[in-house]
Design an enzyme around this catalytic site. Sequence first.
Site, PDB file in Angstrom:
ATOM      1  N   HIS A 185      -5.940 -10.306   9.239  1.00  0.00           N
ATOM      2  CA  HIS A 185      -4.518 -10.708   8.434  1.00  0.00           C
ATOM      3  C   HIS A 185      -3.466 -11.158   9.360  1.00  0.00           C
ATOM      4  CE1 HIS A 185      -6.890  -7.840   5.723  1.00  0.00           C
ATOM      5  NE2 HIS A 185      -6.704  -6.972   6.756  1.00  0.00           N
ATOM      6  N   LYS A 193      -1.669   0.943   5.864  1.00  0.00           N
ATOM      7  CA  LYS A 193      -2.196   0.195   4.398  1.00  0.00           C
ATOM      8  C   LYS A 193      -3.172   1.248   3.943  1.00  0.00           C
ATOM      9  CE  LYS A 193      -3.223  -3.903   6.035  1.00  0.00           C
ATOM     10  NZ  LYS A 193      -3.535  -3.282   7.445  1.00  0.00           N
ATOM     11  N   HIS A 225      -9.356  -8.060   1.503  1.00  0.00           N
ATOM     12  CA  HIS A 225     -10.499  -8.216   2.203  1.00  0.00           C
ATOM     13  C   HIS A 225     -11.783  -8.858   1.212  1.00  0.00           C
ATOM     14  CE1 HIS A 225      -8.577  -4.508   3.435  1.00  0.00           C
ATOM     15  NE2 HIS A 225      -8.623  -5.180   4.806  1.00  0.00           N
ATOM     16  N   ASP A 242      -8.600   3.313   7.164  1.00  0.00           N
ATOM     17  CA  ASP A 242      -7.321   3.504   8.072  1.00  0.00           C
ATOM     18  C   ASP A 242      -6.648   4.852   7.675  1.00  0.00           C
ATOM     19  OD1 ASP A 242      -6.752   0.508   8.872  1.00  0.00           O
ATOM     20  OD2 ASP A 242      -7.757   0.305   6.778  1.00  0.00           O
TER      21      ASP A 242
END
Lengths: 332, 332
Positions: B56, B104, B219, B109
Site C-alpha cells: 500500500h 485498519k 487487496h 490486523d
Amino acid sequence: MKKLINRPDDVLADSLVGYASAHPEVRVDHERRIVYRTEPKERGKVAVVSGGGTGHEPLHGGYVGRGMLDAAVAGEVFTSPTPDQVAAAIAGVDGGAGVLQIVKNYTGDVMNFDMAAELAAAETGVQVETVLVADDVAVEDSLFTAGRRGVGTTVLVEKIVGAAAEEGRDLASLAALGRRVSESGRSMGMALTSCTVPAAGKPTFELPDDEMEIGVGIHGEPGRHREKVGPASEIAKLLVEPVLDDLDFTGAPVIALLNGLGGTPLIELYLMYGEVAKLLEAAGVTVARRLVGNYITSLDMAGSSLTLLRADDELLSLWDAPVVTPGLRWGA
Amino acid sequence: MKKLINRPDDVLADSLVGYASAHPEVRVDHERRIVYRTEPKERGKVAVVSGGGTGHEPLHGGYVGRGMLDAAVAGEVFTSPTPDQVAAAIAGVDGGAGVLQIVKNYTGDVMNFDMAAELAAAETGVQVETVLVADDVAVEDSLFTAGRRGVGTTVLVEKIVGAAAEEGRDLASLAALGRRVSESGRSMGMALTSCTVPAAGKPTFELPDDEMEIGVGIHGEPGRHREKVGPASEIAKLLVEPVLDDLDFTGAPVIALLNGLGGTPLIELYLMYGEVAKLLEAAGVTVARRLVGNYITSLDMAGSSLTLLRADDELLSLWDAPVVTPGLRWGA
C-alpha cells in the site's frame, strides 16, 4: 484502453481543470494551457519557464512554484506546445530581468521554444536564454529527436536553476549554470509495458508478456534492444552500466533519481533503487542525494529510469534549497 | 507477471532495503521490518504507530517522520504483521507517555495489534490505545474484514493524530481525537484492473477489458458490482454519491483525498479530481484541503478512490501543521 478520462481529445483540458482544482496555489490559464506561479513577481528575478507535451506528470506543471518554475506550458499529449503558447508564457512571467527556458531535446520542442523566444523578443524586447536537456544515453537519434533525448535530468535542471533564480542570479549566469547541470546528467530507462496514448486508443508498441524494452524513451520510442524480463538486480545493471560508461561519476557527490514511468508502484521503485544503490556503491559512486518516485512519466507505462547527476557543493546546496511545488516540496 | 522484483518471497525485504537507501533520514529494522523515526524521542510525547500488510506504499512506512508516525510495522504483502513485530515497535517508540496505534479494520490486523498491545503492556507496562479505521462505504463485510474495511481515512488519521501528538497531547485525548477523525471519514474506490500479488504470480481477479469494479478493496476484495467502463465524469459519480449518501458533508470544511491505487498515473488522477470537485461543489460540499496522488495503493492496481473527511477548524489546523515524511511533506 482503460483510463480515467472523458473524451480522448479532452484529456489535456480536463486534466488541467482537475489540476487547478487540486492546487489553488497555482494559476492555470486554461485557454493557453499555461500553469503560473501566483506569488507576485520579484523585481530583478529571472523567470524560469519550461514545458512540453502532456503525459509526463508531474513534469512540468507540477514543478511550478517557489524555488522551481515560474510557468509551465502544456502541449497536447506527447506534442510540443505551440510557439504562441510559449511566447505568451514568456511574456506572462518576465519581470524585466529576462527569461530562462528549459527545453527537452525533441525536434518539435526545440523548434517551437526557439520560435517563441524570437517572437517574444520581437514583441516585448524580453531577453530569453535556452537550456537544452539531452541526457538519455540509450540512443543517439530517435523517433522525435536529433541527438540524445531529454529525460530525467530535466527535473534536476528545473530544481537547481529554479533555486539559483530565487537567489537573484542574472540571466547569463543562470543559463551557464543550467547548461552545466544539463551536461552533468545522464539517464537510461526501461519499460515493462507500453504506454497508451488516449487519442490512439491502443498501446504505442507491442511487447510480449515476458519481455522488456531496454533504453525506452518517455514517449515509447524504441530503445536499444529487448530481452526477457529478469530479476530487478539484473535490470538495475542494464540501467547503471550504460550511465556509468558514459560519464565518470566517481570523485564527486552524485544526485540520483530513480524514476517511475507512471504505471509502476512505489514498492517496485524502492526495490529497484536498492539494487541500483548497491551497484553504485560497488562502482565507487557516492550518492549524496536521492529521489525515488514518479517524477517524469510516460502516461501509464510500467517501468523505470535512472538519472545520475555529477554534482558539487554548489549544486548540492541549490538542490537542498527550499522548493514549494505540487511535485517537489521541501525546506519551507 | 511483469514486476521490478527479484524473488517473489523477497519483495518485502528487498523493498525495505531500497527504502532504507532512499531515505537515510529514517531507520529501518530489517529483521523485524519496522521503520522508525531517527530524531530523539521527546519526553512526554505519545508515540504514534501504525502498520499492516505491504503493498500500500507509501502507507505506512512512508509516513514515518516528524508530525506523523513514530514507527510503521510491515507485514508481508497483504498480510498483517505479527504481534511480536508490533510489540517490538511499541517498545521501541515508547518514551513513557504511552503509544497510540492506528489500525485498519481487517480481521488479522485487529487481532495482531490487539495481542501486541497486551504483550507490550505485560512486558513493559506501556499504555497502548488503539484507533480503528473502518471507512470504506462500499460493503459491510468483506473477504478479510468483519464490518467496514479501513482505507483512505487511515492516511488522514495518521497525519492529524501525528500532528496532535507533536503538540504534546496525552494518550487519552489523542485516542479520542483519532476516533473522532476515523468516524468522520468515508471512502469509496474503483478499479480498472486487478493487482497481482507477487507470490501468486497472477491477477487476484479477472476483469474483462471493458469493465471496472466499483467498490473494490485495497487487496482486490470484491466491490459492489461491475459495469462497463464509462467516462471519468460518470465514474466520479460512482465514488461521490455513495460517500455523500453515507454521511452529511455539508456545513463543515472537508478534506478530500483523491487517491490512486498504484498503477494509475497522475494525469488521470488530476482529471478524476476535476470531475469529483465539480460534483462536490454541486452538492454543496466545501472542500477546504485536498490531496491528489498515490497515497494508499494496492500494488499495481489501476483505479482510484475518494476519501472525504468532515473536518472543523481544529482538524484543519492539525492537517496544516508541519509534516516531514517521505510520503507527505509540508510546512517545514
